[in-house]
Scaffold this active site. Structure first.
Site, PDB file in Angstrom:
ATOM      1  CG  HIS A 102      -0.269  -0.124   2.522  1.00 21.85           C
ATOM      2  ND1 HIS A 102       0.138  -1.353   3.007  1.00 21.85           N
ATOM      3  CD2 HIS A 102       0.094   0.781   3.463  1.00 21.85           C
ATOM      4  CE1 HIS A 102       0.709  -1.188   4.186  1.00 21.85           C
ATOM      5  NE2 HIS A 102       0.705   0.114   4.489  1.00 21.85           N
ATOM      6  CG  PHE A 103       2.114   3.695  -2.730  1.00 21.28           C
ATOM      7  CD1 PHE A 103       1.979   2.458  -3.349  1.00 21.28           C
ATOM      8  CD2 PHE A 103       3.294   4.396  -2.902  1.00 21.28           C
ATOM      9  CE1 PHE A 103       2.996   1.933  -4.126  1.00 21.28           C
ATOM     10  CE2 PHE A 103       4.327   3.878  -3.676  1.00 21.28           C
ATOM     11  CZ  PHE A 103       4.186   2.648  -4.289  1.00 21.28           C
TER      12      PHE A 103
HETATM   13  P1  DGP Z   1       2.226   0.334   7.309  1.00 19.88           P
HETATM   14  O1  DGP Z   1       1.953  -1.128   7.063  1.00 19.88           O
HETATM   15  O2  DGP Z   1       3.187   0.507   8.439  1.00 19.88           O
HETATM   16  O3  DGP Z   1       2.686   1.069   6.067  1.00 19.88           O
HETATM   17  O4  DGP Z   1       0.908   1.068   7.771  1.00 19.88           O
HETATM   18  C1  DGP Z   1      -0.344   0.471   7.914  1.00 19.88           C
HETATM   19  C2  DGP Z   1      -1.339   1.592   8.060  1.00 19.88           C
HETATM   20  O5  DGP Z   1      -2.627   1.009   8.075  1.00 19.88           O
HETATM   21  C3  DGP Z   1      -1.215   2.416   9.334  1.00 19.88           C
HETATM   22  O6  DGP Z   1      -1.131   3.789   8.967  1.00 19.88           O
HETATM   23  C4  DGP Z   1      -2.469   2.151  10.113  1.00 19.88           C
HETATM   24  C5  DGP Z   1      -3.419   1.627   9.062  1.00 19.88           C
HETATM   25  N1  DGP Z   1      -4.352   0.615   9.500  1.00 19.88           N
HETATM   26  C6  DGP Z   1      -4.097  -0.413  10.355  1.00 19.88           C
HETATM   27  N2  DGP Z   1      -5.203  -1.178  10.498  1.00 19.88           N
HETATM   28  C7  DGP Z   1      -6.162  -0.624   9.694  1.00 19.88           C
HETATM   29  C8  DGP Z   1      -7.523  -0.964   9.429  1.00 19.88           C
HETATM   30  O7  DGP Z   1      -8.084  -1.935   9.925  1.00 19.88           O
HETATM   31  N3  DGP Z   1      -8.192  -0.161   8.554  1.00 19.88           N
HETATM   32  C9  DGP Z   1      -7.604   0.936   7.979  1.00 19.88           C
HETATM   33  N4  DGP Z   1      -8.363   1.655   7.149  1.00 19.88           N
HETATM   34  N5  DGP Z   1      -6.331   1.290   8.220  1.00 19.88           N
HETATM   35  C10 DGP Z   1      -5.615   0.513   9.070  1.00 19.88           C
END
Ligand code: DGP
Length: 139
Positions: A102-103
């Site tokens: 993801h970005f």
């Molecule tokens: P990273 O894998 O470290 O690049 O970041 C994951 C991002 O996803 C972080 O900013 C928090 C977000 N995140 C974690 N759990 C969820 C979720 O269940 N739903 C959404 N929309 N975002 C999430």
């Protein structure tokens, strides 16, 4: 490490858990980050399985970057931002916590620092209102 389809974004892609979605195409889904580092923090996620940038198919990346650009333009407009930060983490040592490529696209404002990565959960009502703004800017 191989791709693990039990990650939270794979569950969102399969519709098993909800998200504040702002755009969906055949290849990509875009939704609000629940732990935003700034107002309007949005995630651009390819539908095809890849753990991160390191194992992604270049053909998937070629389709993804134009969407990242479109979302960056939309969030800048939606929140009247001064700039936009785009970032992407790979593996735990690289700061990654969800292991589906993801970005991050984060509107930025002069003098306003980013909040911590994977920090506090945002109020769902705020996420819904921000998703509305992004959705409108994308149309
Ligand atoms: P990273 O894998 O470290 O690049 O970041 C994951 C991002 O996803 C972080 O900013 C928090 C977000 N995140 C974690 N759990 C969820 C979720 O269940 N739903 C959404 N929309 N975002 C999430």
């Amino acid at each position: 490490m191989p791709y693990d389809s039990t990650n939270i974004f794979a569950k969102i892609l399969r519709g098993e858990i909800p998200s504040h979605k702002v755009l969906e195409t055949d290849d990509v889904i875009v939704f609000m980050d629940v732990m935003p580092q700034g107002t309007g923090h949005t995630l651009v996620v390819p539908k095809s399985a890849a753990r991160n940038l390191l194992d992604a198919d270049p053909a998937v990346l070629a389709k993804l970057l134009p969407v990242v650009q479109r979302v960056a333009q939309a969030v800048k407009q939606a929140f009247a931002a001064d700039g936009v930060s785009v970032f992407q983490y790979n593996e735990p040592a690289g700061g990654q916590s969800v292991f589906h490529l993801h970005f991050h696209v984060v509107p930025r404002f002069e003098g306003v620092p980013l909040r911590p990565h994977s920090g506090a959960m945002e109020d769902p009502a705020v996420l819904a209102a921000n998703a509305d703004l992004v959705r409108r800017a994308l149309t």
